[in-house]
Design an enzyme around this catalytic site. Structure first.
Site, PDB file in Angstrom:
ATOM      1  N   SER A 219      56.718  13.136  50.088  1.00  0.00           N
ATOM      2  CA  SER A 219      55.401  12.635  50.501  1.00  0.00           C
ATOM      3  C   SER A 219      55.182  11.152  50.172  1.00  0.00           C
ATOM      4  O   SER A 219      54.077  10.756  49.795  1.00  0.00           O
ATOM      5  CB  SER A 219      54.280  13.505  49.903  1.00  0.00           C
ATOM      6  OG  SER A 219      54.415  14.843  50.360  1.00  0.00           O
TER       7      SER A 219
ATOM      8  N   LYS B 184      64.855  14.158  59.928  1.00  0.00           N
ATOM      9  CA  LYS B 184      65.005  15.631  59.967  1.00  0.00           C
ATOM     10  C   LYS B 184      65.300  16.084  61.400  1.00  0.00           C
ATOM     11  O   LYS B 184      66.073  15.430  62.084  1.00  0.00           O
ATOM     12  CB  LYS B 184      63.773  16.298  59.349  1.00  0.00           C
ATOM     13  CG  LYS B 184      63.508  15.763  57.930  1.00  0.00           C
ATOM     14  CD  LYS B 184      62.579  16.591  57.116  1.00  0.00           C
ATOM     15  CE  LYS B 184      62.460  15.982  55.718  1.00  0.00           C
ATOM     16  NZ  LYS B 184      61.586  16.742  54.845  1.00  0.00           N
TER      17      LYS B 184
ATOM     18  N   GLY C 141      57.018  17.262  52.222  1.00  0.00           N
ATOM     19  CA  GLY C 141      56.252  17.704  53.384  1.00  0.00           C
ATOM     20  C   GLY C 141      54.937  18.376  53.037  1.00  0.00           C
ATOM     21  O   GLY C 141      54.319  19.011  53.880  1.00  0.00           O
TER      22      GLY C 141
ATOM     23  N   GLU D 252      66.403  21.105  51.983  1.00  0.00           N
ATOM     24  CA  GLU D 252      66.289  21.997  53.152  1.00  0.00           C
ATOM     25  C   GLU D 252      67.650  22.607  53.500  1.00  0.00           C
ATOM     26  O   GLU D 252      67.730  23.740  53.973  1.00  0.00           O
ATOM     27  CB  GLU D 252      65.669  21.224  54.336  1.00  0.00           C
ATOM     28  CG  GLU D 252      64.174  21.022  54.098  1.00  0.00           C
ATOM     29  CD  GLU D 252      63.573  19.782  54.730  1.00  0.00           C
ATOM     30  OE1 GLU D 252      64.184  19.190  55.630  1.00  0.00           O
ATOM     31  OE2 GLU D 252      62.470  19.391  54.286  1.00  0.00           O
TER      32      GLU D 252
ATOM     33  N   GLU E 130      64.255  14.467  44.820  1.00  0.00           N
ATOM     34  CA  GLU E 130      63.201  14.939  45.715  1.00  0.00           C
ATOM     35  C   GLU E 130      62.690  16.288  45.212  1.00  0.00           C
ATOM     36  O   GLU E 130      63.288  17.337  45.508  1.00  0.00           O
ATOM     37  CB  GLU E 130      63.745  15.120  47.133  1.00  0.00           C
ATOM     38  CG  GLU E 130      64.252  13.859  47.766  1.00  0.00           C
ATOM     39  CD  GLU E 130      64.298  13.986  49.289  1.00  0.00           C
ATOM     40  OE1 GLU E 130      63.582  13.232  49.957  1.00  0.00           O
ATOM     41  OE2 GLU E 130      65.020  14.852  49.798  1.00  0.00           O
TER      42      GLU E 130
ATOM     43  N   ASN F 201      64.408   9.724  56.753  1.00  0.00           N
ATOM     44  CA  ASN F 201      65.088  10.964  57.150  1.00  0.00           C
ATOM     45  C   ASN F 201      64.266  11.590  58.273  1.00  0.00           C
ATOM     46  O   ASN F 201      63.193  12.140  58.018  1.00  0.00           O
ATOM     47  CB  ASN F 201      65.183  11.891  55.929  1.00  0.00           C
ATOM     48  CG  ASN F 201      65.728  13.267  56.285  1.00  0.00           C
ATOM     49  OD1 ASN F 201      66.190  13.501  57.407  1.00  0.00           O
ATOM     50  ND2 ASN F 201      65.671  14.187  55.330  1.00  0.00           N
TER      51      ASN F 201
ATOM     52  N   HIS G  76      70.502  17.939  50.711  1.00  0.00           N
ATOM     53  CA  HIS G  76      69.040  17.916  50.863  1.00  0.00           C
ATOM     54  C   HIS G  76      68.506  19.321  50.587  1.00  0.00           C
ATOM     55  O   HIS G  76      69.143  20.315  50.940  1.00  0.00           O
ATOM     56  CB  HIS G  76      68.670  17.464  52.279  1.00  0.00           C
ATOM     57  CG  HIS G  76      67.198  17.211  52.422  1.00  0.00           C
ATOM     58  ND1 HIS G  76      66.296  18.232  52.567  1.00  0.00           N
ATOM     59  CD2 HIS G  76      66.477  16.060  52.394  1.00  0.00           C
ATOM     60  CE1 HIS G  76      65.074  17.706  52.631  1.00  0.00           C
ATOM     61  NE2 HIS G  76      65.157  16.397  52.532  1.00  0.00           N
TER      62      HIS G  76
HETATM   63  P1  13P Z   1      58.362  14.026  53.269  1.00  0.00           P
HETATM   64  O1  13P Z   1      58.323  12.528  53.113  1.00  0.00           O
HETATM   65  O2  13P Z   1      57.916  14.481  54.629  1.00  0.00           O
HETATM   66  O3  13P Z   1      57.690  14.720  52.144  1.00  0.00           O
HETATM   67  O4  13P Z   1      59.921  14.459  53.193  1.00  0.00           O
HETATM   68  C1  13P Z   1      60.696  14.000  52.149  1.00  0.00           C
HETATM   69  C2  13P Z   1      62.110  14.322  52.438  1.00  0.00           C
HETATM   70  O5  13P Z   1      62.509  15.478  52.464  1.00  0.00           O
HETATM   71  C3  13P Z   1      63.016  13.198  52.720  1.00  0.00           C
HETATM   72  O6  13P Z   1      64.355  13.600  52.689  1.00  0.00           O
END
Ligand code: 13P
Length: 269
Positions: free
Chosen positions: A220, A12, A181, A107, A175, A10, A105
């Site tokens: 992560s 982002k 992150g 976010e 997740e 992803n 997601h």
């Molecule tokens: P990270 O791998 O940066 O923690 O992000 C995970 C994520 O949100 C994947 O959709």
């Protein structure tokens, strides 16, 4: 019944043009190379890329290369095509060649107000237009610390799937928000516990057919911890953020996927 392993990147809201082109080429070249040297096929291991929308059009233009991996949108609108300025929906994304989309997601949920009902409608839009949805769910740190993890993920799962019809099985990605992150990965025990719970809930909600639903872990994931996570029974892949932005680190996770597939016996599917 084969449950595929899925390693998904992803991107982002990254990367910019020049970095993205070399990232894409590095990933495609690396995946092709690994496939050429392995008996593990795409039914067994799929690699997916979820770039920002402008990249989807660009990827559609490299259709031949793009055949090495699956790709899709990070979000799809609830709206059908029409007078909805700023929206991009499943039908359009599919029409440009994408096969997949993320839905819900964290976010999108926490920063852009997408709630469970909206998630369900977006899952429906994806399915109606032959896009394969990856339903993302996960608890916040506060919810985990107050012992609500099972209740939260169960609700998100049930509501997210509420507009699915019999025989429709979106991929699920667990997740935990506190692991995204932050560099803090959930422990293998925590992941095993939630994934086992989700497998049971899926079967309660959708019947035994849900045994074939891949459940991915995200938060992560890196090349260094991927093998341990992918080695767990109910972890069928990884949804990777930060580590998918460099070809080498992402391919390290893809390698863990190949390794785990080569060692896994068909009876365990
Ligand atoms: P990270 O791998 O940066 O923690 O992000 C995970 C994520 O949100 C994947 O959709």
């Amino acid at each position: 019944m084969i449950r595929p392993t899925i390693i998904a990147g992803n991107w982002k809201h990254n990367p910019k043009r020049s970095a993205g082109e070399s990232l894409w080429r590095g990933v495609i070249g690396g995946v092709e190379d690994r496939r050429n040297h392995s008996d593990v096929d795409r039914q067994q291991l799929e690699v997916l890329i979820f770039p920002p929308l402008p990249w989807l059009g660009w990827i559609a233009g490299c259709a031949e290369e793009a055949a090495a991996v699956g790709w899709g949108a990070q979000c799809v609108s609830e709206c059908t095509t029409g007078a909805f300025t700023g929206e991009v929906g499943a039908e359009l994304v599919r029409d440009f060649g994408a096969q997949w989309c993320l839905v819900g997601h964290s976010e999108r949920r926490t920063l852009f107000g997408v709630d469970d009902n909206s998630v369900a409608r977006r899952v429906r839009q994806a399915l109606d237009h032959e896009l394969k949805p990856v339903l993302c769910i996960g608890e916040t740190l506060e919810q985990r610390e107050s012992g609500e993890t099972r209740q939260i993920v169960s609700e998100q799962l049930e509501k997210g799937l509420s507009l699915c019809e019999e025989g429709e099985f979106p991929v699920v990605a667990y997740e935990p928000v506190w692991a995204i992150g932050t560099g803090v990965t959930a422990t293998v025990e925590q992941v095993a516990e939630v994934h086992g719970f989700l497998r049971n809930r899926l079967c309660e909600l959708q019947g035994e057919g849900a045994q074939a639903t891949p459940i991915l872990y995200g938060g992560s994931v890196k090349a260094e911890n991927a093998a341990d996570l992918l080695g767990l029974d109910d972890v069928d892949g990884a949804l990777v953020g930060g580590a998918s932005l460099e070809a080498e680190s992402f391919l390290g996770i893809v390698d863990a996927g190949f390794a785990c597939r080569s060692g896994r016996k068909p009876e365990t599917f």
